[in-house]
Scaffold this motif. Structure first.
Motif, PDB file in Angstrom:
ATOM      1  N   GLU A 100       0.795  -1.236   0.000  1.00 18.05           N
ATOM      2  CA  GLU A 100       0.000   0.000   0.000  1.00 18.05           C
ATOM      3  C   GLU A 100       0.818   1.273   0.000  1.00 18.05           C
ATOM      4  N   ILE A 101       2.029   1.202   0.506  1.00 20.71           N
ATOM      5  CA  ILE A 101       2.790   2.432   0.715  1.00 20.71           C
ATOM      6  C   ILE A 101       3.009   3.166  -0.623  1.00 20.71           C
ATOM      7  N   GLU A 102       2.921   4.500  -0.548  1.00 19.19           N
ATOM      8  CA  GLU A 102       3.281   5.297  -1.721  1.00 19.19           C
ATOM      9  C   GLU A 102       4.721   5.762  -1.572  1.00 19.19           C
ATOM     10  N   LEU A 103       5.332   6.007  -2.712  1.00 15.73           N
ATOM     11  CA  LEU A 103       6.721   6.435  -2.733  1.00 15.73           C
ATOM     12  C   LEU A 103       6.782   7.744  -3.503  1.00 15.73           C
ATOM     13  N   TRP A 104       7.179   8.802  -2.798  1.00  9.51           N
ATOM     14  CA  TRP A 104       7.258  10.121  -3.424  1.00  9.51           C
ATOM     15  C   TRP A 104       8.729  10.497  -3.549  1.00  9.51           C
ATOM     16  N   ILE A 105       9.144  10.779  -4.754  1.00 10.76           N
ATOM     17  CA  ILE A 105      10.552  11.126  -4.991  1.00 10.76           C
ATOM     18  C   ILE A 105      10.694  12.643  -5.005  1.00 10.76           C
ATOM     19  N   GLU A 106      11.662  13.147  -4.222  1.00 11.35           N
ATOM     20  CA  GLU A 106      11.929  14.591  -4.160  1.00 11.35           C
ATOM     21  C   GLU A 106      13.224  14.860  -4.938  1.00 11.35           C
ATOM     22  N   PRO A 107      13.113  15.317  -6.182  1.00  9.89           N
ATOM     23  CA  PRO A 107      14.336  15.500  -6.967  1.00  9.89           C
ATOM     24  C   PRO A 107      15.139  16.714  -6.516  1.00  9.89           C
ATOM     25  N   PHE A 167       4.130  19.909 -14.902  1.00  8.83           N
ATOM     26  CA  PHE A 167       4.461  18.616 -15.523  1.00  8.83           C
ATOM     27  C   PHE A 167       3.954  17.465 -14.650  1.00  8.83           C
ATOM     28  N   ALA A 168       4.258  17.546 -13.353  1.00 11.27           N
ATOM     29  CA  ALA A 168       3.800  16.490 -12.445  1.00 11.27           C
ATOM     30  C   ALA A 168       2.272  16.457 -12.376  1.00 11.27           C
ATOM     31  N   LEU A 169       1.657  17.628 -12.340  1.00 11.14           N
ATOM     32  CA  LEU A 169       0.190  17.685 -12.255  1.00 11.14           C
ATOM     33  C   LEU A 169      -0.452  17.103 -13.515  1.00 11.14           C
ATOM     34  N   ALA A 170       0.163  17.350 -14.658  1.00  2.00           N
ATOM     35  CA  ALA A 170      -0.391  16.830 -15.909  1.00  2.00           C
ATOM     36  C   ALA A 170      -0.396  15.302 -15.911  1.00  2.00           C
ATOM     37  N   HIS A 171       0.520  14.715 -15.132  1.00  2.00           N
ATOM     38  CA  HIS A 171       0.569  13.251 -15.025  1.00  2.00           C
ATOM     39  C   HIS A 171      -0.107  12.759 -13.747  1.00  2.00           C
ATOM     40  N   ASP A 172      -0.791  13.662 -13.065  1.00  2.00           N
ATOM     41  CA  ASP A 172      -1.416  13.369 -11.773  1.00  2.00           C
ATOM     42  C   ASP A 172      -0.414  12.733 -10.811  1.00  2.00           C
ATOM     43  N   LYS A 173       0.747  13.347 -10.728  1.00  2.00           N
ATOM     44  CA  LYS A 173       1.804  12.775  -9.895  1.00  2.00           C
ATOM     45  C   LYS A 173       2.421  13.801  -8.951  1.00  2.00           C
ATOM     46  N   LEU A 174       1.695  14.855  -8.648  1.00  2.00           N
ATOM     47  CA  LEU A 174       2.234  15.796  -7.663  1.00  2.00           C
ATOM     48  C   LEU A 174       1.637  15.452  -6.300  1.00  2.00           C
ATOM     49  N   ALA A 175       2.425  14.735  -5.502  1.00  2.00           N
ATOM     50  CA  ALA A 175       1.922  14.268  -4.207  1.00  2.00           C
ATOM     51  C   ALA A 175       2.132  15.319  -3.126  1.00  2.00           C
ATOM     52  N   SER A 176       3.217  16.107  -3.239  1.00  2.00           N
ATOM     53  CA  SER A 176       3.459  17.141  -2.243  1.00  2.00           C
ATOM     54  C   SER A 176       4.427  18.167  -2.817  1.00  2.00           C
ATOM     55  N   VAL A 177       4.559  19.252  -2.078  1.00  2.00           N
ATOM     56  CA  VAL A 177       5.482  20.315  -2.502  1.00  2.00           C
ATOM     57  C   VAL A 177       6.307  20.751  -1.292  1.00  2.00           C
ATOM     58  N   TYR A 185       6.873   5.583 -14.077  1.00  2.00           N
ATOM     59  CA  TYR A 185       6.266   4.828 -15.188  1.00  2.00           C
ATOM     60  C   TYR A 185       6.992   3.519 -15.475  1.00  2.00           C
ATOM     61  N   ALA A 186       8.296   3.491 -15.182  1.00  2.00           N
ATOM     62  CA  ALA A 186       9.059   2.264 -15.431  1.00  2.00           C
ATOM     63  C   ALA A 186       8.862   1.234 -14.321  1.00  2.00           C
ATOM     64  N   SER A 187       8.224   1.646 -13.224  1.00  2.00           N
ATOM     65  CA  SER A 187       8.117   0.762 -12.058  1.00  2.00           C
ATOM     66  C   SER A 187       6.984  -0.246 -12.224  1.00  2.00           C
ATOM     67  N   THR A 188       6.909  -1.164 -11.270  1.00  2.00           N
ATOM     68  CA  THR A 188       5.891  -2.213 -11.348  1.00  2.00           C
ATOM     69  C   THR A 188       4.498  -1.709 -10.944  1.00  2.00           C
ATOM     70  N   ASP A 189       4.430  -0.540 -10.286  1.00  2.00           N
ATOM     71  CA  ASP A 189       3.114   0.005  -9.913  1.00  2.00           C
ATOM     72  C   ASP A 189       3.145   1.536  -9.983  1.00  2.00           C
ATOM     73  N   PRO A 190       3.063   2.074 -11.219  1.00  2.00           N
ATOM     74  CA  PRO A 190       3.197   3.523 -11.403  1.00  2.00           C
ATOM     75  C   PRO A 190       2.228   4.356 -10.569  1.00  2.00           C
ATOM     76  N   THR A 191       1.081   3.810 -10.214  1.00  2.00           N
ATOM     77  CA  THR A 191       0.107   4.621  -9.470  1.00  2.00           C
ATOM     78  C   THR A 191       0.613   4.982  -8.074  1.00  2.00           C
ATOM     79  N   ARG A 192       1.564   4.220  -7.549  1.00  5.89           N
ATOM     80  CA  ARG A 192       2.041   4.479  -6.180  1.00  5.89           C
ATOM     81  C   ARG A 192       3.365   5.241  -6.139  1.00  5.89           C
ATOM     82  N   VAL A 193       3.871   5.632  -7.297  1.00  4.46           N
ATOM     83  CA  VAL A 193       5.137   6.377  -7.324  1.00  4.46           C
ATOM     84  C   VAL A 193       4.851   7.776  -7.855  1.00  4.46           C
TER      85      VAL A 193
END
Ligand code: GLO
Ligand code: MG
Length: 346
Positions: free
Chosen positions: A170-177, A229-239, A199-207
């Protein structure tokens, strides 16, 4: 129009700092960690961001039962204080095993340490009730390019992402570049790199990604475009909102303090996407100035929060129809003047 978002704010205990810099002694006494929890609500914050050892100090020397016991203590404090744990991040830049990075270290023993620590971090996140871990990949990079096989390092990072997803369903993984500091060049410098890993991972919805203003600026990029860019991919989890005055050390200045218009545009992009409507936090990663007296020093946090809310009000009071018409007419000279007048309140 959808209902305006009521923002929730968060920060990590490291933002109430001990007044250290490399050029002189500490200018402030350390503020007791546990007492920081009691400050949040009064300052207008309900989310708390953690490093794993903010929850469980000295976790490298503790067994799983001890780690869970201490996590439970913190969980109780959080619920008594009415605080939500936003995420827990493995601190993979302090230990001797991480001088050359964790997941991408050239030494197998160091990589094993990094993975062990990551599992402990996930266990802690679960135990305190946080739904995500954050990877700020501090030392995953190189000081000189010849030091590492970069292609192998990228594979190792993807393997780590997949191992995290497999370890906990269940855990989500948020990468802070971040592009540099403490390394010379980091392997995940931008949100594009982070989202490619997702996108390359086994469960893109959680990354997903966490974008820090200063980190985008250090990469020579516009933070609002990175967020878009992140929002367009629905991938902005935090700022991590803050500011940065040019290309130098990571300054973590108050939000909007160096470039008000760039800050406005970050707010605009977040507002346009409805960021926050699903409970996402406005995280601040700001440091106070060395000159600031008092204990604890918290004005940088409340000021940054206030500046954010003022810019929200500015965005909401913008003449959106006029902006649309000027875009349509492609009269960007007039559009720019319109924005500047609005920001200046003229
Ligand atoms: C440093 C980072 C750091 C992270 C924190 C959470 O440059 O911004 O403060 O945000 O460790 O992962
Ligand atoms: Mg940060």
């Amino acid at each position: 129009m959808s209902t305006p978002v009521e923002y929730r704010f968060s920060f990590g205990p490291w933002n109430i700092s001990e007044g250290a810099d490399p050029f002189g002694p500490d200018v402030r006494q350390p503020f007791p960690h546990e007492e920081k929890f009691g400050l949040y609500r009064g300052l207008g914050f309900e989310g708390i961001q953690f490093h794993d050892d903010d929850v469980v100090p000295g976790l490298d020397d503790l067994n799983p039962a001890q780690i869970l016991k201490q996590s439970a203590v913190v969980k109780t404090i959080l619920s008594n204080q009415g605080l939500t744990p936003e995420f827990v991040a493995p601190r993979l830049w302090f230990a001797p095993q991480t001088v050359d990075g964790g997941y991408t270290s050239n030494r197998a023993a160091d990589r094993a340490y990094a993975w062990d620590r990551t599992q402990k971090c996930i266990d802690i996140a679960r135990a305190v009730g946080a739904k995500a871990i954050v990877l700020w990949l501090a030392r995953e990079g190189s000081y000189i390019r010849e030091a590492k096989d970069a292609r192998l390092a990228y594979q190792r990072l993807l393997d780590t992402v997949n191992a995290i997803l497999a370890y906990d369903p269940e855990i989500e993984l948020w990468i802070e570049p971040k592009p540099n500091e403490p390394t010379d060049q980091a392997y995940v410098p931008t949100i594009g790199h982070a989202i490619a890993l997702a996108y390359a991972s086994t469960d893109p919805t959680r990354v997903k990604g966490l974008i820090e203003t200063a980190h985008a600026l250090l990469a020579g990029l516009d933070p609002s475009d990175e967020m878009a860019f992140a929002l367009a991919h629905d991938k902005l989890a935090s700022v991590h909102l803050n500011d940065q005055n040019g290309l130098k050390f990571d300054q973590d200045k108050n939000f909007g303090s160096a470039n008000l218009r760039a800050a406005f545009n970050q707010v605009r992009v977040l507002e346009e996407a409805g960021y926050g409507s699903r409970g996402e936090f406005i995280g601040l990663d700001v440091k106070t100035m060395r000159t600031q007296a008092g204990s604890p020093v918290t004005a940088h946090l409340t000021n940054s929060r206030e500046i954010f809310l003022w810019l929200v009000a500015k965005y909401r009071s913008l003449d959106h129809a006029a902006v649309a018409a000027l875009r349509e007419a492609r009269d960007y000279e007039a559009l720019e003047l319109h924005i500047i007048r609005h920001l200046l309140g003229i």
